[in-house]
Design a protein around this motif. Structure first.
Motif, PDB file in Angstrom:
ATOM      1  N   LYS A 149     -82.745  42.202 -48.332  1.00  0.00           N
ATOM      2  CA  LYS A 149     -81.645  41.868 -49.250  1.00  0.00           C
ATOM      3  C   LYS A 149     -82.161  41.072 -50.451  1.00  0.00           C
ATOM      4  CE  LYS A 149     -77.773  41.991 -46.030  1.00  0.00           C
ATOM      5  NZ  LYS A 149     -76.643  41.261 -45.447  1.00  0.00           N
ATOM      6  N   ARG A 150     -83.039  40.110 -50.186  1.00  0.00           N
ATOM      7  CA  ARG A 150     -83.602  39.294 -51.262  1.00  0.00           C
ATOM      8  C   ARG A 150     -84.434  40.172 -52.209  1.00  0.00           C
ATOM      9  NH1 ARG A 150     -85.588  35.711 -48.333  1.00  0.00           N
ATOM     10  NH2 ARG A 150     -87.700  36.525 -48.148  1.00  0.00           N
ATOM     11  N   PHE A 151     -85.221  41.082 -51.645  1.00  0.00           N
ATOM     12  CA  PHE A 151     -86.043  41.961 -52.471  1.00  0.00           C
ATOM     13  C   PHE A 151     -85.177  42.852 -53.366  1.00  0.00           C
ATOM     14  CE2 PHE A 151     -88.478  46.118 -52.657  1.00  0.00           C
ATOM     15  CZ  PHE A 151     -89.258  45.746 -53.743  1.00  0.00           C
ATOM     16  N   GLU A 152     -84.165  43.471 -52.787  1.00  0.00           N
ATOM     17  CA  GLU A 152     -83.310  44.358 -53.575  1.00  0.00           C
ATOM     18  C   GLU A 152     -82.450  43.586 -54.576  1.00  0.00           C
ATOM     19  OE1 GLU A 152     -81.160  47.193 -51.199  1.00  0.00           O
ATOM     20  OE2 GLU A 152     -83.007  48.139 -50.474  1.00  0.00           O
ATOM     21  N   GLY A 153     -82.232  42.309 -54.322  1.00  0.00           N
ATOM     22  CA  GLY A 153     -81.450  41.496 -55.250  1.00  0.00           C
ATOM     23  C   GLY A 153     -82.285  40.860 -56.343  1.00  0.00           C
ATOM     24  N   SER A 154     -83.303  40.117 -55.928  1.00  0.00           N
ATOM     25  CA  SER A 154     -84.082  39.342 -56.897  1.00  0.00           C
ATOM     26  C   SER A 154     -85.482  39.895 -57.146  1.00  0.00           C
ATOM     27  CB  SER A 154     -84.221  37.900 -56.406  1.00  0.00           C
ATOM     28  OG  SER A 154     -85.071  37.850 -55.260  1.00  0.00           O
ATOM     29  N   GLY A 155     -85.949  40.770 -56.250  1.00  0.00           N
ATOM     30  CA  GLY A 155     -87.306  41.306 -56.386  1.00  0.00           C
ATOM     31  C   GLY A 155     -88.352  40.475 -55.672  1.00  0.00           C
ATOM     32  N   GLN A 156     -87.949  39.382 -55.028  1.00  0.00           N
ATOM     33  CA  GLN A 156     -88.896  38.504 -54.353  1.00  0.00           C
ATOM     34  C   GLN A 156     -89.171  39.002 -52.942  1.00  0.00           C
ATOM     35  OE1 GLN A 156     -90.412  35.843 -56.017  1.00  0.00           O
ATOM     36  NE2 GLN A 156     -89.402  36.939 -57.674  1.00  0.00           N
ATOM     37  N   ILE A 157     -90.466  39.185 -52.619  1.00  0.00           N
ATOM     38  CA  ILE A 157     -90.880  39.645 -51.300  1.00  0.00           C
ATOM     39  C   ILE A 157     -92.373  39.365 -51.146  1.00  0.00           C
ATOM     40  CG2 ILE A 157     -91.426  42.005 -52.042  1.00  0.00           C
ATOM     41  CD1 ILE A 157     -90.135  42.941 -49.341  1.00  0.00           C
TER      42      ILE A 157
END
Length: 105
Positions: free
Chosen positions: A46-54
């Motif tokens: 969810k964080r990746f698809e939202g903010s790009g952070q992974i």
């Protein structure tokens, strides 16, 4: 028409998150399904698809499930140097061994 493509870290993050989401959807996977198949937490997806952070490891796990892991083998691939003068060509031909360390310029 002049086509100028200037990539930045922010624009690359945006592109990757959009492509990974599109690929997930094209494979008919929910975020939860991708989490189960990849071992990456649902929150991370969810964080990746939202903010790009992974994390890099999680990104590679997602790429494995989304069948695009091999694309990462091309990153930082050795390229043929571009030569703009005879002097540069002569310098390159003298240097037969790969460099083991860089220099401060």
């Amino acid at each position: 028409m002049l086509n100028i493509n200037i990539s930045t870290p922010s624009s690359m993050i945006q592109l990757l998150k959009e492509r990974f989401k599109a690929r997930r959807l094209s494979m008919d996977l929910t975020q939860e399904g991708l989490a189960k198949k990849s071992g990456v937490s649902l929150g991370s997806i969810k964080r990746f698809e939202g903010s790009g952070q992974i994390s890099l490891e999680s990104l590679l796990k997602l790429a494995l499930v989304l069948e695009c892991l091999d694309d990462f083998s091309k990153i930082a691939e050795e390229r043929e140097p571009s030569v703009h003068s005879i002097d540069e060509l002569l310098t390159l031909s003298k240097r037969s061994k790969p460099k083991k360390r860089g220099s401060i310029k």
